[in-house]
Design a protein around this motif. Structure first.
Motif, PDB file in Angstrom:
ATOM      1  N   THR A  54      79.694  41.150 -11.351  1.00  0.00           N
ATOM      2  CA  THR A  54      79.208  40.294 -12.430  1.00  0.00           C
ATOM      3  C   THR A  54      80.376  39.746 -13.244  1.00  0.00           C
ATOM      4  O   THR A  54      81.500  40.255 -13.185  1.00  0.00           O
ATOM      5  CB  THR A  54      78.300  41.090 -13.375  1.00  0.00           C
ATOM      6  OG1 THR A  54      79.064  42.157 -13.953  1.00  0.00           O
ATOM      7  CG2 THR A  54      77.096  41.659 -12.648  1.00  0.00           C
ATOM      8  N   VAL A  55      80.069  38.708 -14.029  1.00  0.00           N
ATOM      9  CA  VAL A  55      80.904  38.335 -15.167  1.00  0.00           C
ATOM     10  C   VAL A  55      80.014  38.466 -16.391  1.00  0.00           C
ATOM     11  O   VAL A  55      78.828  38.138 -16.356  1.00  0.00           O
ATOM     12  CB  VAL A  55      81.492  36.914 -15.050  1.00  0.00           C
ATOM     13  CG1 VAL A  55      82.588  36.866 -14.008  1.00  0.00           C
ATOM     14  CG2 VAL A  55      80.425  35.884 -14.740  1.00  0.00           C
ATOM     15  N   SER A  56      80.588  38.952 -17.474  1.00  0.00           N
ATOM     16  CA  SER A  56      79.811  39.316 -18.645  1.00  0.00           C
ATOM     17  C   SER A  56      80.219  38.485 -19.858  1.00  0.00           C
ATOM     18  O   SER A  56      81.384  38.112 -20.011  1.00  0.00           O
ATOM     19  CB  SER A  56      80.025  40.804 -18.939  1.00  0.00           C
ATOM     20  OG  SER A  56      79.595  41.144 -20.232  1.00  0.00           O
ATOM     21  N   SER A  61      77.665  44.016 -23.147  1.00  0.00           N
ATOM     22  CA  SER A  61      77.100  43.937 -21.798  1.00  0.00           C
ATOM     23  C   SER A  61      78.050  44.519 -20.767  1.00  0.00           C
ATOM     24  O   SER A  61      77.619  45.181 -19.816  1.00  0.00           O
ATOM     25  CB  SER A  61      76.772  42.478 -21.455  1.00  0.00           C
ATOM     26  OG  SER A  61      75.685  42.022 -22.227  1.00  0.00           O
ATOM     27  N   THR A  62      79.351  44.291 -20.960  1.00  0.00           N
ATOM     28  CA  THR A  62      80.335  44.855 -20.034  1.00  0.00           C
ATOM     29  C   THR A  62      80.230  46.380 -19.998  1.00  0.00           C
ATOM     30  O   THR A  62      80.208  46.988 -18.923  1.00  0.00           O
ATOM     31  CB  THR A  62      81.760  44.435 -20.442  1.00  0.00           C
ATOM     32  OG1 THR A  62      81.889  43.015 -20.291  1.00  0.00           O
ATOM     33  CG2 THR A  62      82.806  45.122 -19.585  1.00  0.00           C
ATOM     34  N   LEU A  65      77.026  47.398 -18.125  1.00  0.00           N
ATOM     35  CA  LEU A  65      77.171  47.187 -16.690  1.00  0.00           C
ATOM     36  C   LEU A  65      78.051  48.267 -16.064  1.00  0.00           C
ATOM     37  O   LEU A  65      77.701  48.859 -15.032  1.00  0.00           O
ATOM     38  CB  LEU A  65      77.760  45.804 -16.419  1.00  0.00           C
ATOM     39  CG  LEU A  65      76.813  44.623 -16.637  1.00  0.00           C
ATOM     40  CD1 LEU A  65      77.589  43.330 -16.856  1.00  0.00           C
ATOM     41  CD2 LEU A  65      75.863  44.471 -15.449  1.00  0.00           C
ATOM     42  N   GLN A  66      79.185  48.521 -16.682  1.00  0.00           N
ATOM     43  CA  GLN A  66      80.098  49.527 -16.133  1.00  0.00           C
ATOM     44  C   GLN A  66      79.483  50.915 -16.182  1.00  0.00           C
ATOM     45  O   GLN A  66      79.735  51.746 -15.302  1.00  0.00           O
ATOM     46  CB  GLN A  66      81.422  49.483 -16.903  1.00  0.00           C
ATOM     47  CG  GLN A  66      82.209  48.206 -16.626  1.00  0.00           C
ATOM     48  CD  GLN A  66      83.471  48.092 -17.466  1.00  0.00           C
ATOM     49  OE1 GLN A  66      83.577  48.673 -18.552  1.00  0.00           O
ATOM     50  NE2 GLN A  66      84.432  47.330 -16.979  1.00  0.00           N
ATOM     51  N   ASN A  71      80.353  46.354 -10.910  1.00  0.00           N
ATOM     52  CA  ASN A  71      81.664  45.728 -11.080  1.00  0.00           C
ATOM     53  C   ASN A  71      81.571  44.571 -12.069  1.00  0.00           C
ATOM     54  O   ASN A  71      80.644  43.763 -12.010  1.00  0.00           O
ATOM     55  CB  ASN A  71      82.192  45.196  -9.752  1.00  0.00           C
ATOM     56  CG  ASN A  71      82.486  46.306  -8.751  1.00  0.00           C
ATOM     57  OD1 ASN A  71      82.973  47.370  -9.128  1.00  0.00           O
ATOM     58  ND2 ASN A  71      82.210  46.055  -7.480  1.00  0.00           N
ATOM     59  N   VAL A  72      82.536  44.492 -12.987  1.00  0.00           N
ATOM     60  CA  VAL A  72      82.614  43.382 -13.937  1.00  0.00           C
ATOM     61  C   VAL A  72      83.965  42.703 -13.748  1.00  0.00           C
ATOM     62  O   VAL A  72      85.015  43.345 -13.884  1.00  0.00           O
ATOM     63  CB  VAL A  72      82.462  43.858 -15.387  1.00  0.00           C
ATOM     64  CG1 VAL A  72      82.533  42.669 -16.343  1.00  0.00           C
ATOM     65  CG2 VAL A  72      81.137  44.608 -15.577  1.00  0.00           C
TER      66      VAL A  72
END
Length: 227
Positions: A54-56, A61-62, A65-66, A71-72
């Motif tokens: 992903t891109v956050s 949000s990062t 997600l982590q 993966n960010v």
């Protein structure tokens, strides 16, 4: 009667169902921020082995997600984002949005700008005929606070500093009440052109591609009025 939290959970799952056909081993998904985006992250994480990462649009949000082992990537290292999923504080029938209640508007706008599709996920309370009941967030370089505030007052708004808040970019937020936004794209351009403004929370020059809206009778898909 479904609660707002249940409505959000339903639309988050609907968004996952929408993006599943787009996933693949090289796919990067754009992720927004906020309470509905949090639920989307939780639901999407179950499929983390089906896409690259992903891109956050926010540190919040990062971290989420982590925490799920997703993966960010840094946006500078990504060349293609097929879909960006995010919520909104208000959305009209043209799928113009007012965003930034959580303060991540600039990064949200940057990530959205590189995506092939912007999927907005909302509950039915966010759909309005005319935006402006929710104060318009404007991210501002700190030294320009009063200069920008005067210009916003001249536009008919009532700017108020979001006390004790600093964006992920080290800037401040002015929340502008009292606006009735009849031409959101024009106002977006006008506010963004004020020196000292990083960006405002109107996403109208580039509206959502599609909106998934959670209602008491299910999730419905909206496209810009007239299409």
């Amino acid at each position: 009667m479904l609660t707002q939290q249940q409505l959000k959970q339903n639309v988050a799952q609907a968004a996952v169902d929408y993006v599943l056909p787009m996933l693949g081993p090289d796919v990067i998904v754009g992720i927004g921020s906020g309470s509905t985006a949090d639920l989307f992250i939780d639901a999407l994480a179950q499929y983390k082995d089906r896409f690259l990462g992903t891109v956050s649009s926010s540190e919040r949000s990062t971290a989420r997600l982590q925490g799920h082992g997703v993966n960010v990537f840094d946006l500078n290292d990504v060349s293609k984002v097929p879909v960006y999923v995010d919520g909104a504080d208000e959305i009209d029938h043209g799928l113009h949005m007012l965003k930034g209640g959580g303060g991540a508007l600039t990064r949200e706008k940057i990530v959205a700008s590189v995506a092939d599709q912007f999927v907005c996920i909302v509950d039915e309370s966010k759909l309005v005929d005319c935006m402006g009941a929710f104060a318009l967030p404007v991210e501002v370089i700190p030294m320009a606070r009063e200069v920008v505030a005067r210009r916003l007052r001249a536009l008919g708004g009532e700017p108020r500093l979001r006390e004790g808040f600093v964006t992920d970019n080290g800037c401040i937020i002015l929340d502008v009440a009292g606006l009735r936004i009849t031409d959101p794209a024009a106002l977006e351009a006008q506010v963004n052109n004020i020196p000292g403004v990083v960006t405002c929370g109107l996403f109208a020059i580039s509206p959502a591609t599609v909106a998934l809206m959670s209602t008491q009778s299910g999730v419905v898909q909206l496209k810009p009025k007239g299409l």
